[in-house]
Design a protein around this motif. Structure first.
Motif, PDB file in Angstrom:
ATOM      1  N   LYS A 122       0.822  -1.208   0.000  1.00  9.85           N
ATOM      2  CA  LYS A 122       0.000   0.000   0.000  1.00  9.85           C
ATOM      3  C   LYS A 122       0.855   1.256   0.000  1.00  9.85           C
ATOM      4  O   LYS A 122       0.437   2.300  -0.501  1.00  9.85           O
ATOM      5  N   VAL A 123       2.083   1.161   0.556  1.00  9.61           N
ATOM      6  CA  VAL A 123       2.979   2.314   0.557  1.00  9.61           C
ATOM      7  C   VAL A 123       3.410   2.645  -0.866  1.00  9.61           C
ATOM      8  O   VAL A 123       3.410   3.808  -1.285  1.00  9.61           O
ATOM      9  N   ALA A 124       3.781   1.604  -1.643  1.00 13.43           N
ATOM     10  CA  ALA A 124       4.195   1.813  -3.030  1.00 13.43           C
ATOM     11  C   ALA A 124       3.071   2.425  -3.849  1.00 13.43           C
ATOM     12  O   ALA A 124       3.279   3.379  -4.627  1.00 13.43           O
ATOM     13  N   ILE A 125       1.867   1.902  -3.678  1.00  9.39           N
ATOM     14  CA  ILE A 125       0.724   2.407  -4.436  1.00  9.39           C
ATOM     15  C   ILE A 125       0.371   3.821  -3.989  1.00  9.39           C
ATOM     16  O   ILE A 125       0.008   4.684  -4.798  1.00  9.39           O
ATOM     17  N   PHE A 126       0.505   4.091  -2.691  1.00  9.69           N
ATOM     18  CA  PHE A 126       0.243   5.434  -2.187  1.00  9.69           C
ATOM     19  C   PHE A 126       1.187   6.453  -2.817  1.00  9.69           C
ATOM     20  O   PHE A 126       0.759   7.506  -3.310  1.00  9.69           O
ATOM     21  N   PHE A 127       2.481   6.129  -2.817  1.00 13.24           N
ATOM     22  CA  PHE A 127       3.443   7.051  -3.415  1.00 13.24           C
ATOM     23  C   PHE A 127       3.196   7.216  -4.909  1.00 13.24           C
ATOM     24  O   PHE A 127       3.364   8.309  -5.463  1.00 13.24           O
ATOM     25  N   LEU A 128       2.808   6.138  -5.567  1.00 16.47           N
ATOM     26  CA  LEU A 128       2.529   6.191  -7.003  1.00 16.47           C
ATOM     27  C   LEU A 128       1.359   7.135  -7.292  1.00 16.47           C
ATOM     28  O   LEU A 128       1.333   7.812  -8.327  1.00 16.47           O
ATOM     29  N   SER A 129       0.421   7.206  -6.379  1.00 13.99           N
ATOM     30  CA  SER A 129      -0.744   8.080  -6.558  1.00 13.99           C
ATOM     31  C   SER A 129      -0.493   9.493  -6.043  1.00 13.99           C
ATOM     32  O   SER A 129      -1.051  10.460  -6.569  1.00 13.99           O
ATOM     33  N   PHE A 130       0.345   9.607  -5.003  1.00 15.88           N
ATOM     34  CA  PHE A 130       0.512  10.884  -4.301  1.00 15.88           C
ATOM     35  C   PHE A 130       1.595  11.776  -4.898  1.00 15.88           C
ATOM     36  O   PHE A 130       1.356  12.953  -5.194  1.00 15.88           O
ATOM     37  N   LEU A 131       2.778  11.234  -5.106  1.00 19.62           N
ATOM     38  CA  LEU A 131       3.911  12.053  -5.535  1.00 19.62           C
ATOM     39  C   LEU A 131       3.713  12.718  -6.904  1.00 19.62           C
ATOM     40  O   LEU A 131       4.007  13.919  -7.053  1.00 19.62           O
ATOM     41  N   PRO A 132       3.237  11.986  -7.932  1.00 17.20           N
ATOM     42  CA  PRO A 132       3.116  12.621  -9.250  1.00 17.20           C
ATOM     43  C   PRO A 132       2.166  13.818  -9.292  1.00 17.20           C
ATOM     44  O   PRO A 132       2.264  14.656 -10.195  1.00 17.20           O
ATOM     45  N   GLN A 133       1.260  13.912  -8.315  1.00 18.06           N
ATOM     46  CA  GLN A 133       0.334  15.040  -8.299  1.00 18.06           C
ATOM     47  C   GLN A 133       1.053  16.372  -8.121  1.00 18.06           C
ATOM     48  O   GLN A 133       0.538  17.421  -8.515  1.00 18.06           O
ATOM     49  N   PHE A 134       2.239  16.327  -7.514  1.00 16.87           N
ATOM     50  CA  PHE A 134       2.980  17.555  -7.226  1.00 16.87           C
ATOM     51  C   PHE A 134       4.129  17.779  -8.207  1.00 16.87           C
ATOM     52  O   PHE A 134       4.908  18.719  -8.042  1.00 16.87           O
ATOM     53  N   ALA A 135       4.252  16.906  -9.191  1.00 15.10           N
ATOM     54  CA  ALA A 135       5.304  17.055 -10.206  1.00 15.10           C
ATOM     55  C   ALA A 135       4.736  17.752 -11.436  1.00 15.10           C
ATOM     56  O   ALA A 135       3.586  17.526 -11.827  1.00 15.10           O
ATOM     57  N   ASP A 136       5.550  18.592 -12.040  1.00 18.74           N
ATOM     58  CA  ASP A 136       5.135  19.356 -13.219  1.00 18.74           C
ATOM     59  C   ASP A 136       6.132  19.096 -14.345  1.00 18.74           C
ATOM     60  O   ASP A 136       7.292  19.512 -14.261  1.00 18.74           O
ATOM     61  N   PRO A 137       5.715  18.406 -15.416  1.00 16.92           N
ATOM     62  CA  PRO A 137       6.643  18.112 -16.526  1.00 16.92           C
ATOM     63  C   PRO A 137       7.264  19.364 -17.130  1.00 16.92           C
ATOM     64  O   PRO A 137       8.369  19.302 -17.676  1.00 16.92           O
ATOM     65  N   ALA A 138       6.588  20.499 -16.996  1.00 15.68           N
ATOM     66  CA  ALA A 138       7.115  21.744 -17.554  1.00 15.68           C
ATOM     67  C   ALA A 138       8.335  22.242 -16.788  1.00 15.68           C
ATOM     68  O   ALA A 138       9.086  23.091 -17.289  1.00 15.68           O
ATOM     69  N   ARG A 139       8.549  21.725 -15.583  1.00 17.14           N
ATOM     70  CA  ARG A 139       9.669  22.172 -14.750  1.00 17.14           C
ATOM     71  C   ARG A 139      10.884  21.265 -14.847  1.00 17.14           C
ATOM     72  O   ARG A 139      11.828  21.399 -14.076  1.00 17.14           O
ATOM     73  N   GLY A 140      10.847  20.298 -15.753  1.00 11.86           N
ATOM     74  CA  GLY A 140      12.003  19.421 -15.932  1.00 11.86           C
ATOM     75  C   GLY A 140      11.646  17.968 -15.719  1.00 11.86           C
ATOM     76  O   GLY A 140      10.477  17.577 -15.775  1.00 11.86           O
ATOM     77  N   SER A 141      12.681  17.161 -15.462  1.00 13.92           N
ATOM     78  CA  SER A 141      12.515  15.718 -15.303  1.00 13.92           C
ATOM     79  C   SER A 141      11.540  15.390 -14.174  1.00 13.92           C
ATOM     80  O   SER A 141      11.735  15.820 -13.023  1.00 13.92           O
ATOM     81  N   VAL A 142      10.501  14.623 -14.500  1.00 17.45           N
ATOM     82  CA  VAL A 142       9.525  14.224 -13.487  1.00 17.45           C
ATOM     83  C   VAL A 142      10.171  13.284 -12.463  1.00 17.45           C
ATOM     84  O   VAL A 142       9.889  13.368 -11.273  1.00 17.45           O
ATOM     85  N   SER A 143      11.054  12.415 -12.925  1.00 16.25           N
ATOM     86  CA  SER A 143      11.727  11.484 -12.019  1.00 16.25           C
ATOM     87  C   SER A 143      12.540  12.225 -10.964  1.00 16.25           C
ATOM     88  O   SER A 143      12.509  11.872  -9.772  1.00 16.25           O
ATOM     89  N   VAL A 144      13.256  13.267 -11.394  1.00 22.31           N
ATOM     90  CA  VAL A 144      14.048  14.064 -10.453  1.00 22.31           C
ATOM     91  C   VAL A 144      13.132  14.783  -9.475  1.00 22.31           C
ATOM     92  O   VAL A 144      13.414  14.848  -8.261  1.00 22.31           O
ATOM     93  N   GLN A 145      12.030  15.325  -9.972  1.00 22.05           N
ATOM     94  CA  GLN A 145      11.084  16.014  -9.097  1.00 22.05           C
ATOM     95  C   GLN A 145      10.498  15.059  -8.063  1.00 22.05           C
ATOM     96  O   GLN A 145      10.340  15.413  -6.889  1.00 22.05           O
ATOM     97  N   ILE A 146      10.186  13.832  -8.493  1.00 17.35           N
ATOM     98  CA  ILE A 146       9.620  12.844  -7.570  1.00 17.35           C
ATOM     99  C   ILE A 146      10.637  12.477  -6.492  1.00 17.35           C
ATOM    100  O   ILE A 146      10.287  12.325  -5.308  1.00 17.35           O
ATOM    101  N   MET A 147      11.905  12.339  -6.869  1.00 13.81           N
ATOM    102  CA  MET A 147      12.942  12.054  -5.877  1.00 13.81           C
ATOM    103  C   MET A 147      13.058  13.194  -4.870  1.00 13.81           C
ATOM    104  O   MET A 147      13.186  12.955  -3.656  1.00 13.81           O
ATOM    105  N   MET A 148      12.995  14.439  -5.362  1.00 12.29           N
ATOM    106  CA  MET A 148      13.063  15.604  -4.467  1.00 12.29           C
ATOM    107  C   MET A 148      11.855  15.633  -3.533  1.00 12.29           C
ATOM    108  O   MET A 148      11.995  15.866  -2.326  1.00 12.29           O
ATOM    109  N   LEU A 149      10.672  15.395  -4.080  1.00 10.62           N
ATOM    110  CA  LEU A 149       9.468  15.358  -3.254  1.00 10.62           C
ATOM    111  C   LEU A 149       9.554  14.229  -2.233  1.00 10.62           C
ATOM    112  O   LEU A 149       9.122  14.379  -1.082  1.00 10.62           O
TER     113      LEU A 149
END
Length: 205
Positions: A122-149
């Protein structure tokens, strides 16, 4: 900064919400003291690193789309919680000095925290649903943003879990001063782990 602040506040609220991780920190700190609670907390947050990396790499999507993968990890997590419940009930019949010597093993506590976190799909699925909501592709790499978040989330979890461990540790001396109280608490913790195992076992994607 506005997005990060909003994310941090949301992360603190989520870390405070009752769940297996903060309940684990609470019960272990209350029984064994602040230091073991902190060690377990570090193990839990180390497990979060894996989940965050999995989301950044897209691996967590497997647990959301594959019923088999989700079920296998769910069963493993429930089995581990039941193992912890058995240990808690067994500790109820052991002497208090023996339990004290066991809890000084920091590596065991650390790895226990990691396993506790990793075996909860449930933790993996939670992060999969939660983190991308705060990432913006216009601001650069989504993967890097997710790691920062993810790092921000871990910071929030460390703050909340530290406070839980600190508060709970203040009653550790009282709990350990009475063998009867120790027996009652160990059995109560065992029941909590059984409840969490059943909750995880019957959870859905």
């Amino acid at each position: 900064m506005d997005v990060l602040l909003l994310f941090f506040v949301a992360s603190v609220a989520l870390a405070v919400a009752p769940g297996p991780d903060n309940i684990f920190v609470l019960t272990q700190s209350a029984m064994h003291g602040k230091k073991p609670g902190f060690i377990i907390m570090l193990g839990l947050c180390t497990g979060l690193l894996f989940h965050i990396s999995a989301v950044a790499l897209g691996v967590a999507a497997i647990f959301k789309t594959s019923i088999l993968a989700f079920t296998m990890l769910k069963i493993a997590g429930a089995a581990y919680l039941l193992y912890l419940a058995w240990q808690a009930f067994y500790a109820g019949s052991a002497s208090v000095p023996a339990a004290a010597s066991e809890r000084r093993d920091g590596w065991t506590l650390y790895t226990r925290g990691i396993l506790m976190n990793l075996t909860n799909p449930k933790v993996a699925i939670f992060f999969l649903s939660f983190l991308p909501q705060f990432a913006d592709p216009a601001r650069g790499s989504v993967s890097v943003q997710i790691m920062m978040l993810g790092m921000v989330f871990i910071l929030a979890a460390l703050i909340v879990f530290s406070l839980i461990a600190w508060v709970a540790s203040h009653i550790a001396h009282w709990l350990n001063s009475s063998r009867r109280v120790q027996l009652i608490i160990n059995r109560a913790v065992g029941l909590i782990f059984i409840t969490l195992a059943c909750r995880l076992l019957f959870s859905h994607q």
